[in-house]
Scaffold this motif. Sequence first.
Motif, PDB file in Angstrom:
ATOM      1  N   GLN A   1       0.826  -1.217   0.000  1.00 19.08           N
ATOM      2  CA  GLN A   1       0.000   0.000   0.000  1.00 19.08           C
ATOM      3  C   GLN A   1       0.862   1.269   0.000  1.00 19.08           C
ATOM      4  N   ALA A   2       1.947   1.267   0.771  1.00 14.63           N
ATOM      5  CA  ALA A   2       2.819   2.450   0.831  1.00 14.63           C
ATOM      6  C   ALA A   2       3.457   2.719  -0.534  1.00 14.63           C
ATOM      7  N   GLN A   3       3.822   1.657  -1.250  1.00 16.40           N
ATOM      8  CA  GLN A   3       4.411   1.833  -2.576  1.00 16.40           C
ATOM      9  C   GLN A   3       3.380   2.416  -3.540  1.00 16.40           C
ATOM     10  N   ILE A   4       2.156   1.901  -3.466  1.00 21.27           N
ATOM     11  CA  ILE A   4       1.092   2.402  -4.344  1.00 21.27           C
ATOM     12  C   ILE A   4       0.875   3.889  -4.087  1.00 21.27           C
ATOM     13  N   GLN A   5       0.916   4.289  -2.815  1.00 22.54           N
ATOM     14  CA  GLN A   5       0.751   5.702  -2.465  1.00 22.54           C
ATOM     15  C   GLN A   5       1.886   6.541  -3.057  1.00 22.54           C
ATOM     16  N   GLU A   6       3.115   6.022  -3.030  1.00 18.61           N
ATOM     17  CA  GLU A   6       4.250   6.750  -3.605  1.00 18.61           C
ATOM     18  C   GLU A   6       4.096   6.884  -5.118  1.00 18.61           C
ATOM     19  N   PHE A   7       3.659   5.795  -5.774  1.00 17.50           N
ATOM     20  CA  PHE A   7       3.418   5.870  -7.214  1.00 17.50           C
ATOM     21  C   PHE A   7       2.311   6.871  -7.522  1.00 17.50           C
ATOM     22  N   LYS A   8       1.289   6.908  -6.673  1.00 17.31           N
ATOM     23  CA  LYS A   8       0.178   7.847  -6.873  1.00 17.31           C
ATOM     24  C   LYS A   8       0.684   9.288  -6.770  1.00 17.31           C
ATOM     25  N   GLU A   9       1.568   9.544  -5.806  1.00 15.68           N
ATOM     26  CA  GLU A   9       2.138  10.886  -5.667  1.00 15.68           C
ATOM     27  C   GLU A   9       2.968  11.246  -6.897  1.00 15.68           C
ATOM     28  N   ALA A  10       3.762  10.289  -7.395  1.00 21.56           N
ATOM     29  CA  ALA A  10       4.568  10.535  -8.590  1.00 21.56           C
ATOM     30  C   ALA A  10       3.658  10.800  -9.792  1.00 21.56           C
ATOM     31  N   PHE A  11       2.599  10.001  -9.918  1.00 21.94           N
ATOM     32  CA  PHE A  11       1.642  10.184 -11.014  1.00 21.94           C
ATOM     33  C   PHE A  11       1.020  11.578 -10.944  1.00 21.94           C
ATOM     34  N   THR A  12       0.630  11.989  -9.746  1.00 19.68           N
ATOM     35  CA  THR A  12       0.000  13.295  -9.553  1.00 19.68           C
ATOM     36  C   THR A  12       0.957  14.425  -9.930  1.00 19.68           C
TER      37      THR A  12
ATOM     38  N   ASP B   1       6.182  19.113 -19.614  1.00 20.38           N
ATOM     39  CA  ASP B   1       6.170  19.971 -18.422  1.00 20.38           C
ATOM     40  C   ASP B   1       6.946  19.342 -17.267  1.00 20.38           C
ATOM     41  N   THR B   2       6.851  18.020 -17.129  1.00 20.02           N
ATOM     42  CA  THR B   2       7.594  17.323 -16.063  1.00 20.02           C
ATOM     43  C   THR B   2       9.091  17.445 -16.309  1.00 20.02           C
ATOM     44  N   PHE B   3       9.519  17.207 -17.561  1.00 17.49           N
ATOM     45  CA  PHE B   3      10.940  17.359 -17.887  1.00 17.49           C
ATOM     46  C   PHE B   3      11.395  18.795 -17.621  1.00 17.49           C
ATOM     47  N   ALA B   4      10.584  19.772 -17.981  1.00 16.60           N
ATOM     48  CA  ALA B   4      10.936  21.186 -17.759  1.00 16.60           C
ATOM     49  C   ALA B   4      11.100  21.454 -16.267  1.00 16.60           C
ATOM     50  N   ALA B   5      10.208  20.882 -15.453  1.00 15.17           N
ATOM     51  CA  ALA B   5      10.299  21.074 -14.003  1.00 15.17           C
ATOM     52  C   ALA B   5      11.580  20.456 -13.445  1.00 15.17           C
ATOM     53  N   LEU B   6      12.108  19.454 -14.137  1.00 15.52           N
ATOM     54  CA  LEU B   6      13.349  18.808 -13.709  1.00 15.52           C
ATOM     55  C   LEU B   6      14.582  19.464 -14.328  1.00 15.52           C
TER      56      LEU B   6
ATOM     57  N   THR C   1      18.570  18.586  -2.797  1.00 19.61           N
ATOM     58  CA  THR C   1      17.880  19.272  -1.699  1.00 19.61           C
ATOM     59  C   THR C   1      16.568  19.860  -2.200  1.00 19.61           C
ATOM     60  N   GLU C   2      16.612  20.534  -3.357  1.00 18.51           N
ATOM     61  CA  GLU C   2      15.380  21.129  -3.887  1.00 18.51           C
ATOM     62  C   GLU C   2      14.338  20.061  -4.199  1.00 18.51           C
ATOM     63  N   MET C   3      14.748  18.975  -4.850  1.00 24.63           N
ATOM     64  CA  MET C   3      13.801  17.907  -5.216  1.00 24.63           C
ATOM     65  C   MET C   3      13.178  17.270  -3.962  1.00 24.63           C
ATOM     66  N   LEU C   4      14.009  16.965  -2.977  1.00 21.80           N
ATOM     67  CA  LEU C   4      13.517  16.241  -1.802  1.00 21.80           C
ATOM     68  C   LEU C   4      12.721  17.125  -0.836  1.00 21.80           C
ATOM     69  N   THR C   5      12.884  18.425  -0.947  1.00 23.88           N
ATOM     70  CA  THR C   5      12.143  19.302  -0.025  1.00 23.88           C
ATOM     71  C   THR C   5      10.924  19.941  -0.679  1.00 23.88           C
ATOM     72  N   THR C   6      10.782  19.793  -2.003  1.00 27.00           N
ATOM     73  CA  THR C   6       9.647  20.446  -2.669  1.00 27.00           C
ATOM     74  C   THR C   6       8.687  19.482  -3.364  1.00 27.00           C
ATOM     75  N   GLN C   7       9.051  18.216  -3.523  1.00 27.35           N
ATOM     76  CA  GLN C   7       8.235  17.266  -4.283  1.00 27.35           C
ATOM     77  C   GLN C   7       7.733  16.129  -3.391  1.00 27.35           C
ATOM     78  N   ALA C   8       6.542  15.633  -3.685  1.00 27.24           N
ATOM     79  CA  ALA C   8       5.949  14.426  -3.066  1.00 27.24           C
ATOM     80  C   ALA C   8       6.123  14.398  -1.542  1.00 27.24           C
ATOM     81  N   ASP C   9       6.725  13.310  -0.993  1.00 26.34           N
ATOM     82  CA  ASP C   9       6.965  13.204   0.449  1.00 26.34           C
ATOM     83  C   ASP C   9       8.148  14.092   0.799  1.00 26.34           C
ATOM     84  N   ARG C  10       7.886  15.304   1.194  1.00 30.28           N
ATOM     85  CA  ARG C  10       8.944  16.303   1.385  1.00 30.28           C
ATOM     86  C   ARG C  10       9.810  16.011   2.603  1.00 30.28           C
TER      87      ARG C  10
END
Length: 171
Positions: free
Chosen positions: A26-37, A54-59, A123-132
Amino acid sequence: MITSPKKAKKRTGDGASSNVFSMFEQAQIQEFKEAFTIMDQNRDGFIDKNDLRDTFAALGRLNVKQEEIDEMLKEAPGPINFTVFLTMFGEKLKGADPEETILNAFKVFDPEGTGALKKDFITEMLTTQADRFSAEEMEQMFVAFPPDVAGNLDYKNLVHIITHGEEKDQE
């Protein structure tokens, strides 16, 4: 008699879609859902060409070739909703060990394949995306896995330590 085959067909279809959900915890599915979102930039429930661009541009990848995006979309059997997204990941991860899976996640951010990522970028990716991550969690990570003098984090070594518990021999 006519309804029996329909029911059987329907059950087969349900089994196929529920099967993909049983492949993950279930936790993995939630992580995939966050990535999908995050990737579903226009929030329509599907990942399409514009969402990928847009995703590539954000990266930070602004000049992604249309052919590259088309190739990614061709991997899907049809429009990419969450179930298709999960199924595609399930197929890619089948048989992959945890080290390879985690490495592949980092490689998305390292298109040149250098094996290192900038401390500021991580630092930017891990503090601003999904499970921050919190500032404290980032500090703990960099104490445990210090970047080099140029500010690069050797993610291959990081992944090896996460999955094996010891540093990779630098030969």
